[in-house]
Design an enzyme around this catalytic site. Structure first.
Site, PDB file in Angstrom:
ATOM      1  N   SER A 175       0.842  -1.312   0.131  1.00  0.00           N
ATOM      2  CA  SER A 175       0.035   0.017   0.024  1.00  0.00           C
ATOM      3  C   SER A 175       0.910   1.311  -0.121  1.00  0.00           C
ATOM      4  O   SER A 175       1.761   1.398   0.578  1.00  0.00           O
ATOM      5  CB  SER A 175      -1.021  -0.137   1.171  1.00  0.00           C
ATOM      6  OG  SER A 175      -1.517   1.306   1.396  1.00  0.00           O
TER       7      SER A 175
ATOM      8  N   HIS B  18      -1.212  -1.500  -4.013  1.00  0.00           N
ATOM      9  CA  HIS B  18      -2.682  -1.324  -3.333  1.00  0.00           C
ATOM     10  C   HIS B  18      -2.963   0.161  -3.140  1.00  0.00           C
ATOM     11  O   HIS B  18      -1.883   0.919  -2.685  1.00  0.00           O
ATOM     12  CB  HIS B  18      -2.426  -2.021  -1.956  1.00  0.00           C
ATOM     13  CG  HIS B  18      -3.640  -2.101  -0.952  1.00  0.00           C
ATOM     14  ND1 HIS B  18      -4.926  -2.941  -1.158  1.00  0.00           N
ATOM     15  CD2 HIS B  18      -3.960  -1.208  -0.122  1.00  0.00           C
ATOM     16  CE1 HIS B  18      -5.459  -2.782  -0.408  1.00  0.00           C
ATOM     17  NE2 HIS B  18      -5.311  -1.684   0.444  1.00  0.00           N
TER      18      HIS B  18
ATOM     19  N   ASP C 159      -5.433   2.851  -1.500  1.00  0.00           N
ATOM     20  CA  ASP C 159      -6.510   2.946  -0.475  1.00  0.00           C
ATOM     21  C   ASP C 159      -7.222   4.510  -0.857  1.00  0.00           C
ATOM     22  O   ASP C 159      -6.659   5.692  -0.550  1.00  0.00           O
ATOM     23  CB  ASP C 159      -5.769   3.282   0.848  1.00  0.00           C
ATOM     24  CG  ASP C 159      -5.230   1.986   1.239  1.00  0.00           C
ATOM     25  OD1 ASP C 159      -5.944   1.038   1.493  1.00  0.00           O
ATOM     26  OD2 ASP C 159      -3.851   1.848   1.347  1.00  0.00           O
TER      27      ASP C 159
ATOM     28  N   MET D 292     -10.116   6.919   0.196  1.00  0.00           N
ATOM     29  CA  MET D 292     -10.957   7.218   1.580  1.00  0.00           C
ATOM     30  C   MET D 292     -11.559   8.659   1.144  1.00  0.00           C
ATOM     31  O   MET D 292     -11.108   9.607   0.387  1.00  0.00           O
ATOM     32  CB  MET D 292      -9.910   7.470   2.576  1.00  0.00           C
ATOM     33  CG  MET D 292      -9.235   5.983   2.955  1.00  0.00           C
ATOM     34  SD  MET D 292      -8.156   6.152   4.399  1.00  0.00           S
ATOM     35  CE  MET D 292      -6.998   5.032   4.403  1.00  0.00           C
TER      36      MET D 292
ATOM     37  N   HIS E 117      -8.720  -0.326  -3.196  1.00  0.00           N
ATOM     38  CA  HIS E 117      -9.352  -0.404  -1.895  1.00  0.00           C
ATOM     39  C   HIS E 117     -10.154   0.707  -1.600  1.00  0.00           C
ATOM     40  O   HIS E 117      -9.860   1.815  -1.171  1.00  0.00           O
ATOM     41  CB  HIS E 117      -8.456  -0.736  -0.780  1.00  0.00           C
ATOM     42  CG  HIS E 117      -9.110  -1.203   0.683  1.00  0.00           C
ATOM     43  ND1 HIS E 117      -8.466  -1.122   1.900  1.00  0.00           N
ATOM     44  CD2 HIS E 117     -10.516  -1.438   0.939  1.00  0.00           C
ATOM     45  CE1 HIS E 117      -9.121  -1.455   2.840  1.00  0.00           C
ATOM     46  NE2 HIS E 117     -10.298  -1.614   2.364  1.00  0.00           N
TER      47      HIS E 117
ATOM     48  N   MET F 205     -12.605   2.724   0.389  1.00  0.00           N
ATOM     49  CA  MET F 205     -13.323   2.911   1.854  1.00  0.00           C
ATOM     50  C   MET F 205     -13.964   4.185   1.487  1.00  0.00           C
ATOM     51  O   MET F 205     -13.605   5.461   1.933  1.00  0.00           O
ATOM     52  CB  MET F 205     -12.042   3.176   2.851  1.00  0.00           C
ATOM     53  CG  MET F 205     -11.570   2.014   3.095  1.00  0.00           C
ATOM     54  SD  MET F 205      -9.463   1.981   3.994  1.00  0.00           S
ATOM     55  CE  MET F 205      -8.600   2.062   2.360  1.00  0.00           C
TER      56      MET F 205
ATOM     57  N   MET G 147     -10.443  -7.124   6.797  1.00  0.00           N
ATOM     58  CA  MET G 147      -9.485  -6.097   7.621  1.00  0.00           C
ATOM     59  C   MET G 147      -8.994  -6.413   9.055  1.00  0.00           C
ATOM     60  O   MET G 147      -9.571  -6.955   9.709  1.00  0.00           O
ATOM     61  CB  MET G 147     -10.291  -4.813   7.940  1.00  0.00           C
ATOM     62  CG  MET G 147     -10.617  -3.996   6.566  1.00  0.00           C
ATOM     63  SD  MET G 147      -9.210  -3.445   5.428  1.00  0.00           S
ATOM     64  CE  MET G 147      -8.414  -2.452   6.638  1.00  0.00           C
TER      65      MET G 147
ATOM     66  N   ASP H  48      -5.374  -7.137   5.257  1.00  0.00           N
ATOM     67  CA  ASP H  48      -4.963  -5.604   5.230  1.00  0.00           C
ATOM     68  C   ASP H  48      -4.945  -5.006   6.457  1.00  0.00           C
ATOM     69  O   ASP H  48      -6.008  -4.877   7.324  1.00  0.00           O
ATOM     70  CB  ASP H  48      -5.741  -4.722   4.275  1.00  0.00           C
ATOM     71  CG  ASP H  48      -5.554  -3.549   3.987  1.00  0.00           C
ATOM     72  OD1 ASP H  48      -4.450  -2.910   4.519  1.00  0.00           O
ATOM     73  OD2 ASP H  48      -6.083  -2.695   3.344  1.00  0.00           O
TER      74      ASP H  48
END
Ligand code: DX5
Ligand code: ZN
Length: 221
Positions: free
Chosen positions: A8, A31, A33, A35, A64, A66, A135, A173
Site C-alpha cells: 500500500s 494497493h 487506498d 478514502m 481498496h 473505503m 481488515m 490488510d
C-alpha cells in the site's frame, strides 16, 4: 494457491506516486487506498489520481475503496483499467449486482469486511467474488497493529471457500509485517497488503520479497 504481495502506498510519498510504485518491482499489485472522509475518518485521493497513475504504472492495481455509496463509484475504477476493485460490504446497497458489474468490466470483484462485520451472513455472496478482503485493523490509517482475533475470520472464510471449490483469494490488510504475515497465511490468506512495513523501510522491494518467502512457507489453503 499463489501468494500475492500488494504494498500500500498510503505511507509512501503521495506527491511522487509513480516513483514510489517504481520502488516495488517485485510486487504483484500496488494497493491504492481510496478514502472519502465519510466511510472512514480520513481522506486520500480518488478517481482522477488513480486514472493518471494507471498510465505510468507497471503493476496491476488493487484498489481498496473505503468510501460510501460503492454501488455508484466502484465501477469507474474498473472502467479505467484497475485489475482488482474492492468495495466494503458495509457501503454497498446491492453487492451482487455490483460484483457482476465489476466482473463484466473485466476487473476482479473483491468485497471487504471491517473487523466488526461478520462473514457468515454473506456466505451466499462468495460465488460472486474473486477475492475477500479481511481488515485486520480498523480502516482509515496505516501503521496500526494487526488484530489477531481476525485470524478466526480468515479461517472461517477459507472454510466457506473450500466448500465452493472455486479459486477465491483472501486478502489481509492492516498491520502485516514479517511476523503477522505468517499467522495470516497459516489461517488461509494468500494476498497480503503491507503499507508501513514496506514504505517505512529503506528498501521496500526487499520487504516484498521477504514477506512473500514467509507467506509461501506458512500458507495453509
Ligand atoms: C488502512 C488501509 C491499509 C493501510 C495499511 O485502512 O486500508 O491498506 O495502508 O497500512 P499498514 O500496513 O501500515 O497497516
Ligand atoms: Zn487498504
Amino acid at each position: 494457491m499463489d501468494i500475492r504481495i500488494s504494498p500500500s502506498i498510503l505511507n509512501a510519498d503521495l506527491s511522487h506516486l509513480s516513483d514510489e510504485v517504481a520502488r516495488i518491482p517485485s510486487a504483484d499489485f500496488v494497493h491504492l487506498d481510496v478514502m472519502d472522509n465519510h466511510f472512514v475518518p480520513n481522506l486520500t485521493f480518488g478517481l482522477p489520481v488513480v486514472a493518471n497513475l494507471r498510465a505510468s504504472c507497471a503493476l496491476p492495481m488493487d484498489v481498496h475503496l473505503m468510501i460510501d455509496d460503492a454501488d455508484r463509484w466502484a465501477p469507474s475504477y474498473a472502467e479505467i483499467g484497475c485489475e482488482s476493485v474492492t468495495f466494503h460490504i458495509e457501503a454497498a446497497a446491492e453487492p451482487v449486482k455490483l460484483c457482476r458489474t465489476l466482473r463484466g468490466l473485466g476487473a476482479k470483484a473483491s468485497v471487504a469486511f471491517k473487523p466488526a462485520t461478520g462473514v457468515d451472513a454473506y456466505a451466499e455472496l462468495l460465488p460472486e467474488v474473486d477475492q475477500v478482503l479481511i481488515m485486520t485493523v480498523e480502516p482509515g490509517f496505516g501503521g496500526q497493529s494487526f488484530m489477531e482475533d481476525m485470524l478466526a475470520k480468515i479461517r472461517r472464510v477459507r472454510e466457506l471457500i473450500r466448500a465452493l471449490d472455486k479459486e477465491i483469494w483472501i486478502e489481509v490488510d492492516g498491520g502485516v509485517n514479517e511476523q503477522t504475515v505468517e499467522l495470516a497465511a497459516a489461517a488461509g490468506a494468500n494476498v497480503f497488503v503491507a503499507g508501513s512495513a514496506a514504505y517505512r523501510n529503506a528498501d521496500p522491494d526487499q520487504v516484498v520479497q521477504g514477506l512473500r518467502a514467509r507467506a509461501e512457507r506458512a500458507f495453509e489453503g
